[in-house]
Design a protein around this motif. Structure first.
Motif, PDB file in Angstrom:
ATOM      1  N   UNK A 161     -16.229  -5.375 -11.754  1.00 36.74           N
ATOM      2  CA  UNK A 161     -15.923  -4.289 -12.591  1.00 36.74           C
ATOM      3  C   UNK A 161     -14.362  -4.042 -12.334  1.00 36.74           C
ATOM      4  N   UNK A 162     -13.767  -2.997 -13.477  1.00 35.68           N
ATOM      5  CA  UNK A 162     -12.358  -2.733 -13.317  1.00 35.68           C
ATOM      6  C   UNK A 162     -11.592  -2.507 -12.018  1.00 35.68           C
ATOM      7  N   UNK A 163     -12.207  -1.711 -11.226  1.00 34.49           N
ATOM      8  CA  UNK A 163     -11.627  -1.188  -9.892  1.00 34.49           C
ATOM      9  C   UNK A 163     -11.735  -2.384  -8.899  1.00 34.49           C
ATOM     10  N   UNK A 164     -12.994  -3.216  -9.074  1.00 39.24           N
ATOM     11  CA  UNK A 164     -12.957  -4.313  -8.185  1.00 39.24           C
ATOM     12  C   UNK A 164     -11.771  -5.727  -8.381  1.00 39.24           C
ATOM     13  N   UNK A 165     -11.723  -5.455  -9.936  1.00 43.04           N
ATOM     14  CA  UNK A 165     -10.855  -6.484 -10.179  1.00 43.04           C
ATOM     15  C   UNK A 165      -9.162  -5.897 -10.015  1.00 43.04           C
ATOM     16  N   UNK A 166      -9.101  -4.859 -10.186  1.00 40.91           N
ATOM     17  CA  UNK A 166      -7.729  -4.284  -9.466  1.00 40.91           C
ATOM     18  C   UNK A 166      -7.469  -4.671  -8.065  1.00 40.91           C
ATOM     19  N   UNK A 167      -8.453  -4.279  -6.968  1.00 44.20           N
ATOM     20  CA  UNK A 167      -8.341  -4.792  -5.911  1.00 44.20           C
ATOM     21  C   UNK A 167      -8.192  -6.159  -5.430  1.00 44.20           C
ATOM     22  N   UNK A 168      -8.945  -7.101  -6.262  1.00 45.40           N
ATOM     23  CA  UNK A 168      -8.816  -8.560  -6.180  1.00 45.40           C
ATOM     24  C   UNK A 168      -7.325  -8.875  -6.262  1.00 45.40           C
ATOM     25  N   UNK A 169      -6.929  -8.450  -7.757  1.00 45.84           N
ATOM     26  CA  UNK A 169      -5.692  -8.737  -8.098  1.00 45.84           C
ATOM     27  C   UNK A 169      -4.254  -8.396  -7.414  1.00 45.84           C
ATOM     28  N   UNK A 170      -4.509  -7.026  -6.874  1.00 43.68           N
ATOM     29  CA  UNK A 170      -3.686  -6.332  -5.851  1.00 43.68           C
ATOM     30  C   UNK A 170      -3.491  -7.106  -4.702  1.00 43.68           C
TER      31      UNK A 170
ATOM     32  N   UNK B  30      -0.822  -5.825   4.680  1.00 50.65           N
ATOM     33  CA  UNK B  30      -1.017  -6.267   3.217  1.00 50.65           C
ATOM     34  C   UNK B  30      -2.348  -5.997   2.471  1.00 50.65           C
ATOM     35  N   UNK B  31      -3.579  -5.935   3.552  1.00 53.28           N
ATOM     36  CA  UNK B  31      -4.665  -5.759   2.995  1.00 53.28           C
ATOM     37  C   UNK B  31      -4.663  -4.146   2.677  1.00 53.28           C
ATOM     38  N   UNK B  32      -4.239  -3.514   3.458  1.00 54.56           N
ATOM     39  CA  UNK B  32      -4.340  -1.939   3.224  1.00 54.56           C
ATOM     40  C   UNK B  32      -3.527  -1.741   2.068  1.00 54.56           C
ATOM     41  N   UNK B  33      -2.429  -2.333   1.911  1.00 53.96           N
ATOM     42  CA  UNK B  33      -1.499  -2.200   0.714  1.00 53.96           C
ATOM     43  C   UNK B  33      -2.154  -2.569  -0.759  1.00 53.96           C
ATOM     44  N   UNK B  34      -3.156  -3.729  -0.626  1.00 50.62           N
ATOM     45  CA  UNK B  34      -4.033  -4.287  -1.781  1.00 50.62           C
ATOM     46  C   UNK B  34      -4.853  -3.274  -2.113  1.00 50.62           C
ATOM     47  N   UNK B  35      -5.532  -2.531  -1.227  1.00 49.75           N
ATOM     48  CA  UNK B  35      -6.652  -1.711  -1.295  1.00 49.75           C
ATOM     49  C   UNK B  35      -6.067  -0.398  -2.114  1.00 49.75           C
TER      50      UNK B  35
ATOM     51  N   UNK C 253      -4.848  -1.073  -5.619  1.00 49.71           N
ATOM     52  CA  UNK C 253      -6.045  -1.460  -6.168  1.00 49.71           C
ATOM     53  C   UNK C 253      -6.768  -0.205  -6.665  1.00 49.71           C
ATOM     54  N   UNK C 254      -6.854   0.775  -5.744  1.00 43.45           N
ATOM     55  CA  UNK C 254      -7.257   2.119  -6.079  1.00 43.45           C
ATOM     56  C   UNK C 254      -6.271   2.790  -7.069  1.00 43.45           C
ATOM     57  N   UNK C 255      -5.131   2.509  -6.904  1.00 43.33           N
ATOM     58  CA  UNK C 255      -4.129   3.243  -7.611  1.00 43.33           C
ATOM     59  C   UNK C 255      -4.126   2.680  -9.339  1.00 43.33           C
ATOM     60  N   UNK C 256      -4.587   1.568  -9.473  1.00 45.16           N
ATOM     61  CA  UNK C 256      -4.821   1.033 -10.930  1.00 45.16           C
ATOM     62  C   UNK C 256      -6.128   1.337 -11.249  1.00 45.16           C
ATOM     63  N   UNK C 257      -7.206   1.344 -10.263  1.00 49.11           N
ATOM     64  CA  UNK C 257      -8.442   1.310 -10.702  1.00 49.11           C
ATOM     65  C   UNK C 257      -9.007   2.632 -11.276  1.00 49.11           C
ATOM     66  N   UNK C 258      -8.713   3.621 -10.275  1.00 50.94           N
ATOM     67  CA  UNK C 258      -9.284   4.905 -10.657  1.00 50.94           C
ATOM     68  C   UNK C 258      -8.739   5.637 -11.990  1.00 50.94           C
ATOM     69  N   UNK C 259      -7.412   5.377 -12.399  1.00 49.57           N
ATOM     70  CA  UNK C 259      -6.837   5.976 -13.622  1.00 49.57           C
ATOM     71  C   UNK C 259      -7.290   5.149 -14.809  1.00 49.57           C
ATOM     72  N   UNK C 260      -8.127   4.091 -14.365  1.00 49.67           N
ATOM     73  CA  UNK C 260      -8.448   3.274 -15.787  1.00 49.67           C
ATOM     74  C   UNK C 260      -9.665   3.999 -16.400  1.00 49.67           C
TER      75      UNK C 260
ATOM     76  N   UNK D  18       4.880   3.154  -4.061  1.00 45.94           N
ATOM     77  CA  UNK D  18       4.523   3.839  -2.746  1.00 45.94           C
ATOM     78  C   UNK D  18       4.074   3.175  -1.567  1.00 45.94           C
ATOM     79  N   UNK D  19       2.961   2.357  -2.146  1.00 42.05           N
ATOM     80  CA  UNK D  19       2.451   1.274  -1.213  1.00 42.05           C
ATOM     81  C   UNK D  19       3.517   0.213  -0.560  1.00 42.05           C
ATOM     82  N   UNK D  20       4.271  -0.236  -1.598  1.00 43.44           N
ATOM     83  CA  UNK D  20       5.360  -1.269  -1.161  1.00 43.44           C
ATOM     84  C   UNK D  20       6.368  -0.439  -0.272  1.00 43.44           C
ATOM     85  N   UNK D  21       6.475   0.715  -0.555  1.00 38.85           N
ATOM     86  CA  UNK D  21       7.313   1.498   0.473  1.00 38.85           C
ATOM     87  C   UNK D  21       6.726   1.722   1.929  1.00 38.85           C
ATOM     88  N   UNK D  22       5.510   1.952   1.822  1.00 38.32           N
ATOM     89  CA  UNK D  22       4.630   2.109   3.122  1.00 38.32           C
ATOM     90  C   UNK D  22       4.580   0.720   3.906  1.00 38.32           C
ATOM     91  N   UNK D  23       4.382  -0.295   3.165  1.00 42.29           N
ATOM     92  CA  UNK D  23       4.167  -1.578   3.700  1.00 42.29           C
ATOM     93  C   UNK D  23       5.472  -2.433   3.813  1.00 42.29           C
TER      94      UNK D  23
END
Length: 135
Positions: free
Chosen positions: A3-12, A37-42, A45-52, A78-83
């Motif tokens: 589903x969309x949010x899972x694809x966002x997390x995978x792509x992220x 990196x894993x935390x940043x990806x999640x 992924x959530x940042x792009x998934x939920x607003x969809x 923000x995640x890029x800064x955090x990571x």
């Protein structure tokens, strides 16, 4: 399928690994770097998934895209800064260049995913109309 949010997390996750590796050994080689990196990806992924969910509204398409990508890209930066994926130590120009690459990459990925889905939706809608006309 995903589903969309899972694809966002995978792509992220893929995106984060690529930018993590570009960042050099000192940022990615340790277990901490991989976990970051894993935390940043999640987070991304959530940042792009939920607003969809905005695509389920009756807003104009350009506004839906602006909301979705605006929130997603803001979370990604923000995640890029955090990571520590942004080269802030190399100055503002280098940091802005990486941010620009990230935003352009996000729009390219969105386009690659969105266009085939839009084509498929149109085909499905056409078949539904044809079936309704046959009844």
């Amino acid at each position: 399928g995903l589903v969309g949010s899972e694809m966002c997390i995978r792509d992220s996750l893929i995106y984060c690994i690529v930018f993590g590796l570009i960042g050099g050994e000192e940022k990615f080689a340790s277990g901490y770097g991989i976990a970051r990196a894993g935390l940043g990806a999640v987070i991304i992924g959530i940042g792009f998934g939920i607003p969809s969910v905005v695509y389920e509204t009756k807003l104009k398409m350009w506004l839906k895209m602006l909301i979705h990508m605006g929130i997603g890209c803001t979370v990604m930066i923000g995640a890029s800064l955090l990571c520590n994926w942004l080269p802030t130590q190399k100055g503002m120009l280098a940091t802005l260049a990486v941010v620009a690459i990230q935003v352009v990459s996000a729009f390219v990925i969105w386009t690659i995913v969105f266009i085939p889905m839009m084509i498929q939706a149109r085909k499905m809608n056409q078949k539904i109309k044809e079936k309704q006309q046959d009844e």
